[in-house]
Design a protein around this motif. Structure first.
Motif, PDB file in Angstrom:
ATOM      1  N   LYS A  48      59.561  12.307  23.706  1.00  0.00           N
ATOM      2  CA  LYS A  48      60.122  13.358  24.560  1.00  0.00           C
ATOM      3  C   LYS A  48      59.180  14.546  24.653  1.00  0.00           C
ATOM      4  O   LYS A  48      59.026  15.147  25.718  1.00  0.00           O
ATOM      5  CB  LYS A  48      61.479  13.800  24.028  1.00  0.00           C
ATOM      6  CG  LYS A  48      62.556  12.771  24.237  1.00  0.00           C
ATOM      7  CD  LYS A  48      63.878  13.230  23.699  1.00  0.00           C
ATOM      8  CE  LYS A  48      64.912  12.126  23.839  1.00  0.00           C
ATOM      9  NZ  LYS A  48      66.196  12.498  23.259  1.00  0.00           N
ATOM     10  N   MET A  49      58.522  14.872  23.538  1.00  0.00           N
ATOM     11  CA  MET A  49      57.550  15.961  23.558  1.00  0.00           C
ATOM     12  C   MET A  49      56.386  15.622  24.475  1.00  0.00           C
ATOM     13  O   MET A  49      55.920  16.472  25.236  1.00  0.00           O
ATOM     14  CB  MET A  49      57.023  16.244  22.149  1.00  0.00           C
ATOM     15  CG  MET A  49      57.992  16.971  21.262  1.00  0.00           C
ATOM     16  SD  MET A  49      57.371  17.167  19.581  1.00  0.00           S
ATOM     17  CE  MET A  49      55.898  18.108  19.829  1.00  0.00           C
ATOM     18  N   ALA A 108      53.386  17.769  12.383  1.00  0.00           N
ATOM     19  CA  ALA A 108      52.022  18.071  12.818  1.00  0.00           C
ATOM     20  C   ALA A 108      51.767  17.644  14.264  1.00  0.00           C
ATOM     21  O   ALA A 108      50.786  18.069  14.863  1.00  0.00           O
ATOM     22  CB  ALA A 108      51.011  17.393  11.899  1.00  0.00           C
ATOM     23  N   TYR A 109      52.655  16.805  14.840  1.00  0.00           N
ATOM     24  CA  TYR A 109      52.449  16.327  16.206  1.00  0.00           C
ATOM     25  C   TYR A 109      52.799  17.434  17.180  1.00  0.00           C
ATOM     26  O   TYR A 109      53.900  17.962  17.177  1.00  0.00           O
ATOM     27  CB  TYR A 109      53.306  15.090  16.483  1.00  0.00           C
ATOM     28  CG  TYR A 109      53.120  14.561  17.882  1.00  0.00           C
ATOM     29  CD1 TYR A 109      51.942  13.943  18.254  1.00  0.00           C
ATOM     30  CD2 TYR A 109      54.107  14.715  18.834  1.00  0.00           C
ATOM     31  CE1 TYR A 109      51.749  13.472  19.531  1.00  0.00           C
ATOM     32  CE2 TYR A 109      53.932  14.246  20.120  1.00  0.00           C
ATOM     33  CZ  TYR A 109      52.748  13.626  20.466  1.00  0.00           C
ATOM     34  OH  TYR A 109      52.561  13.168  21.735  1.00  0.00           O
ATOM     35  N   ARG A 110      51.849  17.810  18.033  1.00  0.00           N
ATOM     36  CA  ARG A 110      52.048  18.873  19.016  1.00  0.00           C
ATOM     37  C   ARG A 110      51.744  18.417  20.426  1.00  0.00           C
ATOM     38  O   ARG A 110      51.387  19.228  21.268  1.00  0.00           O
ATOM     39  CB  ARG A 110      51.196  20.084  18.650  1.00  0.00           C
ATOM     40  CG  ARG A 110      51.642  20.760  17.395  1.00  0.00           C
ATOM     41  CD  ARG A 110      52.975  21.444  17.625  1.00  0.00           C
ATOM     42  NE  ARG A 110      53.572  21.813  16.360  1.00  0.00           N
ATOM     43  CZ  ARG A 110      54.852  21.714  16.099  1.00  0.00           C
ATOM     44  NH1 ARG A 110      55.686  21.255  17.002  1.00  0.00           N
ATOM     45  NH2 ARG A 110      55.317  22.060  14.941  1.00  0.00           N
ATOM     46  N   LYS A 134      61.029  16.464  13.608  1.00  0.00           N
ATOM     47  CA  LYS A 134      61.255  16.694  12.177  1.00  0.00           C
ATOM     48  C   LYS A 134      60.506  15.693  11.310  1.00  0.00           C
ATOM     49  O   LYS A 134      60.107  16.012  10.200  1.00  0.00           O
ATOM     50  CB  LYS A 134      62.744  16.659  11.879  1.00  0.00           C
ATOM     51  CG  LYS A 134      63.468  17.816  12.518  1.00  0.00           C
ATOM     52  CD  LYS A 134      64.930  17.834  12.206  1.00  0.00           C
ATOM     53  CE  LYS A 134      65.548  19.010  12.953  1.00  0.00           C
ATOM     54  NZ  LYS A 134      66.859  19.345  12.513  1.00  0.00           N
ATOM     55  N   LYS A 135      60.296  14.486  11.830  1.00  0.00           N
ATOM     56  CA  LYS A 135      59.562  13.471  11.063  1.00  0.00           C
ATOM     57  C   LYS A 135      58.060  13.734  11.062  1.00  0.00           C
ATOM     58  O   LYS A 135      57.374  13.458  10.099  1.00  0.00           O
ATOM     59  CB  LYS A 135      59.791  12.081  11.654  1.00  0.00           C
ATOM     60  CG  LYS A 135      61.123  11.486  11.388  1.00  0.00           C
ATOM     61  CD  LYS A 135      61.136  10.071  11.951  1.00  0.00           C
ATOM     62  CE  LYS A 135      62.475   9.428  11.862  1.00  0.00           C
ATOM     63  NZ  LYS A 135      62.468   8.094  12.484  1.00  0.00           N
ATOM     64  N   CYS A 153      58.645   6.935  17.920  1.00  0.00           N
ATOM     65  CA  CYS A 153      59.502   8.062  17.549  1.00  0.00           C
ATOM     66  C   CYS A 153      60.000   8.744  18.829  1.00  0.00           C
ATOM     67  O   CYS A 153      59.203   9.256  19.620  1.00  0.00           O
ATOM     68  CB  CYS A 153      58.690   9.033  16.681  1.00  0.00           C
ATOM     69  SG  CYS A 153      59.622  10.467  16.134  1.00  0.00           S
ATOM     70  N   ASP A 154      61.315   8.748  19.025  1.00  0.00           N
ATOM     71  CA  ASP A 154      61.883   9.313  20.255  1.00  0.00           C
ATOM     72  C   ASP A 154      61.565  10.795  20.456  1.00  0.00           C
ATOM     73  O   ASP A 154      61.197  11.190  21.569  1.00  0.00           O
ATOM     74  CB  ASP A 154      63.389   9.100  20.299  1.00  0.00           C
ATOM     75  CG  ASP A 154      63.749   7.652  20.582  1.00  0.00           C
ATOM     76  OD1 ASP A 154      62.917   6.933  21.170  1.00  0.00           O
ATOM     77  OD2 ASP A 154      64.874   7.248  20.222  1.00  0.00           O
TER      78      ASP A 154
END
Length: 57
Positions: free
Chosen positions: A41-42, A25-27, A21-22, A36-37
């Protein structure tokens, strides 16, 4: 491919689809910074998914 591998793939893809959510754009194309946790995890899900695909083919 067996059912267990398919279930694991679905779970990992769910993590990628949920995203962060933060940082929308990160994929998980590049490694996460570690701050960022959800992004971490992604990234881990992406690596696990890549490993599963290598084992299957």
């Amino acid at each position: 491919m067996d059912v267990e591998n398919l279930k694991k793939q679905v779970k990992l893809m769910g993590v990628l689809v949920a995203g962060c959510k933060k940082h929308p754009a990160y994929r998980a194309i590049r490694p996460a910074t570690g701050n960022c946790d959800p992004c971490v995890k992604m990234w881990e899900a992406r690596l696990d998914l890549d490993d599963l695909e290598k084992k299957c083919y």
